[in-house]
Write a protein that holds these residues in place. Structure first.
Motif, mmCIF file in Angstrom:
data_model
loop_
_atom_site.group_PDB
_atom_site.id
_atom_site.type_symbol
_atom_site.label_atom_id
_atom_site.label_comp_id
_atom_site.label_asym_id
_atom_site.label_seq_id
_atom_site.Cartn_x
_atom_site.Cartn_y
_atom_site.Cartn_z
ATOM 1 N N TYR A 95 -3.387 -0.960 -2.152
ATOM 2 C CA TYR A 95 -2.067 -1.701 -1.891
ATOM 3 C C TYR A 95 -0.713 -0.517 -1.462
ATOM 4 C CZ TYR A 95 -4.760 -5.651 -3.501
ATOM 5 O OH TYR A 95 -4.851 -6.737 -3.574
ATOM 6 N N TRP A 120 4.782 -6.535 0.086
ATOM 7 C CA TRP A 120 3.529 -5.672 -0.151
ATOM 8 C C TRP A 120 2.105 -6.982 0.650
ATOM 9 C CZ3 TRP A 120 1.849 -3.234 -4.941
ATOM 10 C CH2 TRP A 120 3.016 -3.480 -5.881
ATOM 11 N N GLY A 123 -3.996 -4.735 1.265
ATOM 12 C CA GLY A 123 -4.232 -4.170 0.439
ATOM 13 C C GLY A 123 -5.785 -3.728 1.497
#
Length: 130
Positions: A95, A120, A123
């Motif tokens: 990530y 974020w 990923g």
């Protein structure tokens, strides 16, 4: 919505290489230090590498020093993580995120402390296996 988009993961044999990319969506990446973190099932997310807002300072976890290199291309609004000499223990979801706390504090940023990061992405899976 502010977030990053990671790409470049995949399956690679031990000793191989991959280059991960972290692109910004909805914001300008060069305002922030950027960190790469990784997580395997059942374990906490750990810091891998970071690069300061200016690119003048980089940090690496001891486990990846000498093998991974972080860089940024602000013109492309992208941060890269070049991973060489990959090992099975590098297998994880990787990530990236922006060091928003340092931006708010007016700092160059880049400390690998998860709580300082936001925006974020979903990923990208890296699997190192023969």
């Amino acid at each position: 919505q502010f977030q990053v988009v990671e790409s470049g993961g995949g399956l690679v044999q031990p000793g191989g290489s991959l280059r991960l990319s972290c692109a910004a969506s909805g914001f300008t990446l060069d305002y922030y230090a950027i960190g790469w973190f990784r997580q395997v099932p059942g374990k906490e997310r750990e810091g891998v590498s970071s690069i300061s807002r200016s690119g003048g300072s980089t940090k690496y976890a001891d486990s990846v020093k000498g093998r991974f290199t972080i860089s940024r291309d602000n013109a492309k609004n992208t941060v890269f993580l070049q991973m060489n000499s990959l090992k099975p223990e590098d297998t994880a979801v990787y990530y990236c995120a922006a060091d928003v706390q340092s931006f708010l504090e007016g700092l160059e940023g880049g400390a690998l402390v998860m709580g300082r990061y936001a925006y974020w992405g979903q990923g990208t899976q890296v699997t190192v296996s023969s």
